[in-house]
Write a protein that holds these residues in place. Structure first.
Motif, short mmCIF file in Angstrom:
data_model
loop_
_atom_site.label_atom_id
_atom_site.label_comp_id
_atom_site.label_asym_id
_atom_site.label_seq_id
_atom_site.Cartn_x
_atom_site.Cartn_y
_atom_site.Cartn_z
N PHE A 235 47.11 -34.87 77.50
CA PHE A 235 46.98 -36.14 77.14
C PHE A 235 45.40 -36.63 77.21
CE2 PHE A 235 51.40 -36.17 78.64
CZ PHE A 235 51.93 -35.85 77.43
N ALA A 236 44.88 -36.50 78.31
CA ALA A 236 43.46 -36.98 78.50
C ALA A 236 42.54 -36.33 77.59
CB ALA A 236 43.01 -36.95 79.97
N PRO A 237 42.55 -34.98 77.62
CA PRO A 237 41.62 -34.19 76.83
C PRO A 237 41.94 -34.45 75.39
CG PRO A 237 42.47 -32.62 78.48
CD PRO A 237 43.42 -33.89 78.58
N LEU A 238 43.19 -34.95 75.05
CA LEU A 238 43.44 -35.08 73.34
C LEU A 238 42.86 -36.65 72.97
CD1 LEU A 238 44.80 -34.55 70.72
CD2 LEU A 238 46.91 -35.13 71.74
N ALA A 239 42.97 -37.21 73.92
CA ALA A 239 42.30 -38.68 73.67
C ALA A 239 40.69 -38.68 73.67
CB ALA A 239 42.86 -39.73 75.11
N ALA A 240 40.24 -37.96 74.56
CA ALA A 240 38.71 -37.63 74.49
C ALA A 240 38.52 -36.85 73.22
CB ALA A 240 38.40 -36.85 75.69
N PHE A 241 39.18 -35.90 72.78
CA PHE A 241 38.72 -35.38 71.35
C PHE A 241 38.72 -36.20 70.61
CE2 PHE A 241 40.70 -33.40 67.35
CZ PHE A 241 39.46 -32.41 67.40
N LEU A 242 39.93 -37.03 70.30
CA LEU A 242 39.91 -38.14 69.19
C LEU A 242 38.94 -39.19 69.31
CD1 LEU A 242 43.80 -38.63 69.38
CD2 LEU A 242 42.59 -37.50 67.49
N LYS A 243 38.46 -39.44 70.56
CA LYS A 243 37.18 -40.60 70.61
C LYS A 243 35.96 -39.63 70.12
CE LYS A 243 34.80 -43.10 74.00
NZ LYS A 243 33.27 -42.70 73.19
N ARG A 258 44.63 -45.18 61.59
CA ARG A 258 46.06 -45.32 62.14
C ARG A 258 46.14 -44.31 63.46
NH1 ARG A 258 49.83 -41.52 60.86
NH2 ARG A 258 49.25 -39.93 58.95
N PHE A 259 45.33 -43.29 63.34
CA PHE A 259 45.11 -42.46 64.61
C PHE A 259 44.41 -43.10 65.80
CE2 PHE A 259 45.49 -39.33 61.06
CZ PHE A 259 46.60 -38.58 61.61
N GLY A 260 43.78 -44.16 65.64
CA GLY A 260 43.23 -44.96 66.56
C GLY A 260 44.34 -45.33 67.56
N VAL A 261 45.37 -45.72 67.18
CA VAL A 261 46.64 -45.97 68.02
C VAL A 261 47.06 -44.85 68.84
CG1 VAL A 261 48.73 -46.83 68.28
CG2 VAL A 261 47.43 -47.82 66.33
N ALA A 262 47.15 -43.63 68.07
CA ALA A 262 47.29 -42.44 68.81
C ALA A 262 46.48 -42.11 69.96
CB ALA A 262 47.32 -41.45 67.90
N LYS A 263 44.90 -42.36 69.81
CA LYS A 263 43.89 -42.09 70.80
C LYS A 263 44.22 -43.06 71.78
CE LYS A 263 39.76 -44.22 69.96
NZ LYS A 263 39.70 -44.91 71.09
N ALA A 264 44.63 -44.41 71.87
CA ALA A 264 44.69 -45.40 72.88
C ALA A 264 46.15 -44.96 73.51
CB ALA A 264 44.84 -46.87 72.41
N MET A 265 47.19 -44.39 73.00
CA MET A 265 48.46 -44.17 73.45
C MET A 265 48.10 -42.83 74.31
SD MET A 265 51.83 -43.28 71.79
CE MET A 265 51.31 -41.76 71.18
N PHE A 266 47.52 -41.97 74.01
CA PHE A 266 47.09 -40.72 74.74
C PHE A 266 46.35 -41.07 75.95
CE2 PHE A 266 47.91 -38.41 70.60
CZ PHE A 266 48.83 -37.99 70.78
N TRP A 268 46.12 -44.05 77.58
CA TRP A 268 47.13 -44.40 78.57
C TRP A 268 48.04 -43.54 79.04
CZ3 TRP A 268 52.76 -46.58 77.21
CH2 TRP A 268 53.22 -47.24 78.43
N TRP A 269 48.43 -42.60 78.57
CA TRP A 269 49.34 -41.61 79.40
C TRP A 269 48.55 -40.76 80.35
CZ3 TRP A 269 52.59 -39.06 74.34
CH2 TRP A 269 53.49 -40.00 73.96
N GLY A 270 47.43 -40.52 79.87
CA GLY A 270 46.33 -39.80 80.65
C GLY A 270 46.33 -40.51 81.90
#
Length: 284
Positions: A235-243, A258-266, A268-270
């Protein structure tokens, strides 16, 4: 991203104890792949070499790619099914890149990609049922794979897992999402709203222990069930990748949309650990 998907698949295969046991001693196996996407994992599992340039992002030594006599992929996305089928057709046309070595009986592996709702086995048509029955009768060992898909199954993942155990007499393996046992009421409420947006039924969000107990109720041997938490690698690595992708796109005046929402969600999970990413293996 392709490498990350491949690595996740390899972790699942390794947890299942599978390996590239090529040769006459190889067991006769069938693999039912639930949600094969555009066919990346199909080619990786069933070809000894890349077929298209895009396959090279997935390629490594394939140490965990066991030999399968039958590969049956199921997806309800018709567009992805057509695209993946084109890739498999290319594989079949080139015998030098054939899926696996010939089996003891001189036969070659069969690859079938079909459109159906993987979560509703009772709705499957006769063609799919016939292929599954033949695969069952023709093999010693069967596996059902859900690579990052089972938490989307509606109304829940359990009908297909019950089918895998009772009808196919198959083992189950996959990456799945679970609810942290320490999640607060507020976190659960927020997550329940998010699961609606991401197309993941709330009924699928049980704790890792709850997941294990349900597998036992279905009939899998408790000693043959493993749940391995790999959240910190997801989760944290995926959020970093999206950033990183977002930052690059902003230089061009664009963004993730819309993938910005996914970035925020991942992210948060991380940070909170409210959702756990778990590799689940239940051997028959």
């Amino acid at each position: 991203m392709g490498e990350a998907c491949r690595d996740m698949l390899n972790v699942i295969l390794a947890e299942a104890g599978l390996s590239s046991d090529k040769g006459p001693a190889a067991r006769r196996r069938a693999l039912v792949d639930l949600g094969f996407g555009c066919g990346d994992q199909t080619i990786y599992l069933m070809s000894k070499e890349p077929i298209r340039a895009c396959d090279k992002d997935w390629w490594d030594e394939r140490d965990c790619c066991a030999t399968y006599q039958h590969y049956i992929g199921i997806t309800k996305d018709a567009v992805q099914a057509r695209y993946a089928s084109e890739r498999v057709d290319e594989l079949k046309k080139n015998e030098t890149k054939a899926a696996s070595p010939e089996m003891e009986d001189g036969g070659t592996p069969t690859i079938s990609l079909l459109c159906a709702d993987a979560s509703k086995p009772k709705s499957w048509d006769k063609q799919l049922q016939t292929k599954l029955q033949h695969a069952k009768d023709d093999t010693d060992e069967r596996w059902v794979l859900a690579l990052d898909t089972a938490y989307h199954f509606a109304p829940s993942r359990w009908p297909i897992i019950e089918y895998a155990h009772s009808e196919l007499e198959a083992s189950w393996m996959g990456f799945d999402l679970c609810l942290s046992p320490t999640a607060t009421w507020a976190q659960r409420t927020t997550l329940r709203l998010l699961t609606t947006l991401m197309g993941a039924p709330w009924a699928n969000f049980t704790t890792p222990q709850g997941y294990r107990e349900r597998l036992e109720q279905i009939g899998y041997n408790p000693e043959a069930i493993t749940t391995t938490d790999i959240s910190e690698h997801v989760f944290a690595p995926l959020a970093a990748f999206l950033k990183e992708q977002d930052d690059r796109l902003k230089m061009l005046g664009l963004g993730l949309g819309r993938f910005g929402v996914a970035k925020a969600m991942f992210g948060w999970w991380g940070r909170t650990g409210v959702v756990r990413g778990v590799v689940v293996v239940a051997k028959k």
